[in-house]
Design an enzyme around this catalytic site. Structure first.
Site, PDB file in Angstrom:
ATOM      1  N   ILE A 142       5.186  37.509 -10.562  1.00 35.45           N
ATOM      2  CA  ILE A 142       4.344  38.673 -10.851  1.00 35.45           C
ATOM      3  C   ILE A 142       4.108  39.507  -9.592  1.00 35.45           C
ATOM      4  CG2 ILE A 142       1.932  39.272 -11.402  1.00 35.45           C
ATOM      5  CD1 ILE A 142       1.993  37.135 -13.583  1.00 35.45           C
ATOM      6  N   LYS A 179      -9.978  30.678 -10.113  1.00 41.81           N
ATOM      7  CA  LYS A 179      -9.877  32.091 -10.508  1.00 41.81           C
ATOM      8  C   LYS A 179     -11.257  32.684 -10.805  1.00 41.81           C
ATOM      9  CE  LYS A 179      -5.341  32.494 -10.307  1.00 41.81           C
ATOM     10  NZ  LYS A 179      -4.706  33.132  -9.138  1.00 41.81           N
ATOM     11  N   ASP A 226       0.786  30.633   5.469  1.00 43.01           N
ATOM     12  CA  ASP A 226       0.087  29.878   4.423  1.00 43.01           C
ATOM     13  C   ASP A 226      -1.308  30.492   4.345  1.00 43.01           C
ATOM     14  OD1 ASP A 226      -1.467  27.977   3.004  1.00 43.01           O
ATOM     15  OD2 ASP A 226      -0.199  26.332   3.698  1.00 43.01           O
ATOM     16  N   LYS A 237     -10.437  38.750   4.831  1.00 42.81           N
ATOM     17  CA  LYS A 237     -10.936  38.756   6.223  1.00 42.81           C
ATOM     18  C   LYS A 237      -9.885  39.318   7.188  1.00 42.81           C
ATOM     19  CE  LYS A 237     -14.168  36.727   7.956  1.00 42.81           C
ATOM     20  NZ  LYS A 237     -15.431  37.296   8.472  1.00 42.81           N
ATOM     21  N   ILE A 295       2.667  35.981 -19.630  1.00 42.30           N
ATOM     22  CA  ILE A 295       3.712  36.935 -19.246  1.00 42.30           C
ATOM     23  C   ILE A 295       5.051  36.212 -19.324  1.00 42.30           C
ATOM     24  CG2 ILE A 295       4.589  38.477 -17.413  1.00 42.30           C
ATOM     25  CD1 ILE A 295       1.817  39.366 -18.315  1.00 42.30           C
ATOM     26  N   SER A 318      -5.776  37.314 -10.873  1.00 44.84           N
ATOM     27  CA  SER A 318      -6.555  36.220 -11.444  1.00 44.84           C
ATOM     28  C   SER A 318      -5.864  35.744 -12.726  1.00 44.84           C
ATOM     29  CB  SER A 318      -7.985  36.712 -11.694  1.00 44.84           C
ATOM     30  OG  SER A 318      -8.795  35.694 -12.182  1.00 44.84           O
TER      31      SER A 318
END
Ligand code: COA
Length: 299
Positions: free
Chosen positions: A36, A177, A82, A142, A206, A159
């Site tokens: 996605i 989520k 990561d 951040k 999806i 999400s």
């Protein structure tokens, strides 16, 4: 005769939005190496933005960056990080600034998932997904926020809809989520006064994704063919397509969404709103005669 069920067409954002909509803009996308997030990156690049895709697997990322550049004519580079490691994310941001000089859009999309029940999952397994999805989103915000403030830019968090109800074997992802949705709302209100927007895209099922093939029974039921046939489990007639999510991302980053922030938008053709129906669906709506015998006349 009852009308046949409608099937929503699949549209490409370039048929709707200007080709140069995102010219001179820069996207930073975690999880952009596949699925996605890669599809969203491609769509945004097709409108002129350059992009940096971020993930753990450098080989896959580099291959995807080359594909995306070739397919769109915009530039894409890979940055290995990561999302659980703030210092690696900061290095990826530094690489972006060195290459492109700015960041306008951020997609927080890196995620982990597997099927496991509460009973069958280790504490570390739960913590791992919380760290990738929720903490990883916080770390990404951040690392990028100073640049997004400078450009009056915008965040999209990827999400899900599964945590809106209790989804078995998904406690880790559901908790993670829900945290992402909450984080986005706070980001929207804290940073709105500085011109920063934050929205959540919540894809429903999806097709053509790793998630659907690995985490659901969907492909075993009918494979690709099913995607073009009317599917009565979906009010708009079909399972989601990668383009549906990509189009939503283009809209949220576009000036058309300048006053939209703090929202969670499901991309699911109303799938999540459909309860198991007490009457045959959609026949009860398309052909009311067929259920007339079930409806008591008024006394
Ligand atoms: N079922 C149950 N537990 C699992 C699991 C599974 N399928 N996969 C991982 N875990 C557990 C591990 O056993 C470990 O817990 P333990 O130390 O108690 O044994 C913990 O999760 C961490 O796993 P590990 O593989 O060390 O972590 P990682 O950081 O390398 O990878 C994931 C974590 C979620 C990314 C990994 O499972 C993965 O690669 N998933 C596939 C890719 C993916 O999720 N893509 C998302 C798009 S759908």
């Amino acid at each position: 005769m009852a009308p046949t069920q409608y099937i929503a067409p699949v549209t490409d954002s370039t048929a709707i939005f200007r080709q140069d909509l995102f010219k001179s803009k820069v996207l930073f996308c975690t999880g952009g190496g596949s699925g996605i997030c890669k599809a969203m990156t491609e769509a945004i690049m097709r409108h002129g933005a350059n992009a940096v895709i971020v993930g753990r697997k450098l080989e896959r990322l580099t291959e995807s960056a080359t594909q995306l550049s070739k397919a769109t004519g915009s530039q894409c580079i890979a940055a290995q990080a990561d999302v659980r490691q703030p210092s690696q994310l900061k290095d990826a941001v530094a690489k972006t600034i060195e290459k492109f000089g700015r960041i306008d859009f951020v997609i927080c999309g890196a995620a982990g998932n597997f099927l496991a029940s509460i009973d069958g999952m280790s504490e570390n397994a739960f913590k791992t997904v919380m760290e990738i999805d929720t903490l990883g989103t916080f770390n990404t915000v951040k690392a990028t926020l100073p640049h997004i403030r400078a450009s009056h830019g915008s965040y999209i968090h990827v999400s899900a809809t599964l945590h809106w109800k209790g989804t078995p074997y998904q406690v880790h992802v559901s908790a993670a989520k829900a945290g992402v949705d909450a984080l986005s709302a706070v980001l929207a209100v804290e940073e709105g006064p500085r011109g920063v927007r934050s929205n959540v895209i919540a894809p429903g099922p999806i097709g053509e994704t790793e998630g659907m093939s690995r985490l659901s029974a969907y492909p075993k039921e009918g494979g690709e063919k099913k995607e073009v046939q009317a599917n009565s489990r979906y009010p708009l007639g079909r399972i989601g397509n990668l383009k549906d999510v990509a189009n939503a991302a283009v809209f949220f980053f576009s000036p058309a969404a300048e006053n939209i922030s703090g929202q969670v938008i499901a991309i699911d053709g109303a799938f999540e709103h459909l309860r198991s129906f007490q009457l045959p669906y959609p026949q009860a709506l398309l052909d009311p005669e067929s259920i007339k015998h079930m409806i008591k006349p008024r006394l």
